[in-house]
Design an enzyme around this catalytic site. Structure first.
Site, PDB file in Angstrom:
ATOM      1  N   CYS A  76      -3.567  -7.224 -13.110  1.00  0.00           N
ATOM      2  CA  CYS A  76      -2.571  -7.964 -12.376  1.00  0.00           C
ATOM      3  C   CYS A  76      -3.027  -8.952 -11.535  1.00  0.00           C
ATOM      4  O   CYS A  76      -3.554  -8.525 -10.662  1.00  0.00           O
ATOM      5  CB  CYS A  76      -1.425  -7.323 -11.970  1.00  0.00           C
ATOM      6  SG  CYS A  76       0.067  -7.980 -11.579  1.00  0.00           S
ATOM      7  N   HIS A 101       4.757  -6.126 -19.666  1.00  0.00           N
ATOM      8  CA  HIS A 101       4.182  -6.285 -18.308  1.00  0.00           C
ATOM      9  C   HIS A 101       4.770  -7.518 -17.385  1.00  0.00           C
ATOM     10  O   HIS A 101       5.114  -7.242 -16.506  1.00  0.00           O
ATOM     11  CB  HIS A 101       2.685  -6.541 -18.414  1.00  0.00           C
ATOM     12  CG  HIS A 101       1.907  -6.951 -17.192  1.00  0.00           C
ATOM     13  ND1 HIS A 101       1.002  -6.256 -16.868  1.00  0.00           N
ATOM     14  CD2 HIS A 101       2.058  -8.018 -16.196  1.00  0.00           C
ATOM     15  CE1 HIS A 101       0.577  -6.373 -15.616  1.00  0.00           C
ATOM     16  NE2 HIS A 101       1.005  -7.518 -15.118  1.00  0.00           N
ATOM     17  N   GLU A 102       5.149  -8.710 -18.227  1.00  0.00           N
ATOM     18  CA  GLU A 102       6.055  -9.716 -17.322  1.00  0.00           C
ATOM     19  C   GLU A 102       7.290  -9.222 -17.360  1.00  0.00           C
ATOM     20  O   GLU A 102       7.911  -9.449 -15.872  1.00  0.00           O
ATOM     21  CB  GLU A 102       5.776 -10.898 -18.326  1.00  0.00           C
ATOM     22  CG  GLU A 102       4.479 -11.394 -18.645  1.00  0.00           C
ATOM     23  CD  GLU A 102       3.216 -11.337 -17.509  1.00  0.00           C
ATOM     24  OE1 GLU A 102       2.100 -11.012 -17.847  1.00  0.00           O
ATOM     25  OE2 GLU A 102       4.026 -11.652 -16.387  1.00  0.00           O
ATOM     26  N   HIS A 115       7.759  -7.255 -14.256  1.00  0.00           N
ATOM     27  CA  HIS A 115       7.490  -8.073 -12.768  1.00  0.00           C
ATOM     28  C   HIS A 115       9.172  -8.487 -12.535  1.00  0.00           C
ATOM     29  O   HIS A 115       9.363  -8.432 -11.401  1.00  0.00           O
ATOM     30  CB  HIS A 115       6.584  -9.122 -12.974  1.00  0.00           C
ATOM     31  CG  HIS A 115       5.254  -9.054 -12.648  1.00  0.00           C
ATOM     32  ND1 HIS A 115       4.768  -8.275 -11.611  1.00  0.00           N
ATOM     33  CD2 HIS A 115       4.224  -9.069 -13.601  1.00  0.00           C
ATOM     34  CE1 HIS A 115       3.400  -8.112 -11.711  1.00  0.00           C
ATOM     35  NE2 HIS A 115       3.116  -8.716 -12.851  1.00  0.00           N
TER      36      HIS A 115
END
Ligand SMILES: O=CN(O)CCNC(=O)c1cccc(Cl)c1Cl
Ligand code: NI
Length: 187
Positions: free
Chosen positions: A114, A157-158, A161
């Site tokens: 990241c 993963h995005e 966030h």
């Protein structure tokens, strides 16, 4: 243009917020930011530009990583073939939503990294193997994509966030390479 100095690092509170839905129709500011996020990813994957501007390579970027707590991510995922021009997925996703997913889980054999984490955190990051995602693109058009393998991992993963979740939150603390029954490892 976005460079590494614009990317906030772990410990910055914005990374732990639930980002706000983006209002439609998209404002010029949001559209411009989306294009800048995609430009960062393209630059970060170009050896010359990455070296020139000291960019760490990324295949995805979420707006909270540049301290904009709104639900927008950019993904620029190249195909596996060397130098092939085609991309598995390259788009800016506004208000992305996982509307369905497989029961099965997968993880990347190499683990994840990241841009907001300046250290290696080894371990498997289990995620849904396949997802169906709806979102609005920068033209304001509603899109629906079905993703699997690497692209599915990156988009999750995005989206994490956008919900204040970091990839290492999902790594087993006792044994980082511990895997539940039936989790598929993606090489
Ligand atoms: O949020 C986005 N970043 O932090 C960009 C840097 N990380 C990556 O490109 C990356 C690397 C490996 C696995 C995954 Cl799933 C991802 Cl996303
Ligand atoms: Ni990240």
């Amino acid at each position: 243009m976005i460079t590494m100095k614009d990317i906030i690092r772990e410990g910055h509170p914005t990374l732990r917020l639930v980002a706000k839905e983006v209002e439609l129709p998209l404002s010029k500011e949001v559209i411009d930011l989306g294009h800048e996020m995609m430009e960062f990813l393209v630059n970060s994957q170009d050896p010359e530009l990455a070296e020139k501007y000291e960019l760490r390579a990324g295949v995805g970027l979420a707006a909270p990583q540049i301290d904009q707590s709104i639900r927008m991510v950019a993904v620029h995922i190249p195909g596996i073939e060397e130098d092939s021009e085609d991309y598995i997925l390259s788009d800016v996703m506004v208000n992305p939503k996982i509307v369905s997913h497989s029961v099965q889980s997968s993880c990347l054999a190499e683990g994840e990294g990241c841009l907001s984490v300046d250290r290696d955190v080894p371990g498997y990051v289990p995620r849904h193997s396949r997802i169906t995602v709806t979102y609005h693109d920068l033209n304001g058009e509603k899109q629906k994509v079905r993703l699997k393998n690497y692209a599915a991992m990156v988009v999750q993963h995005e989206i994490d966030h956008l919900n204040g979740v970091m990839f290492y939150d999902r790594i087993n603390e006792e044994n980082p390479y511990q895997l539940d029954e039936g989790v598929n490892i993606i090489s």
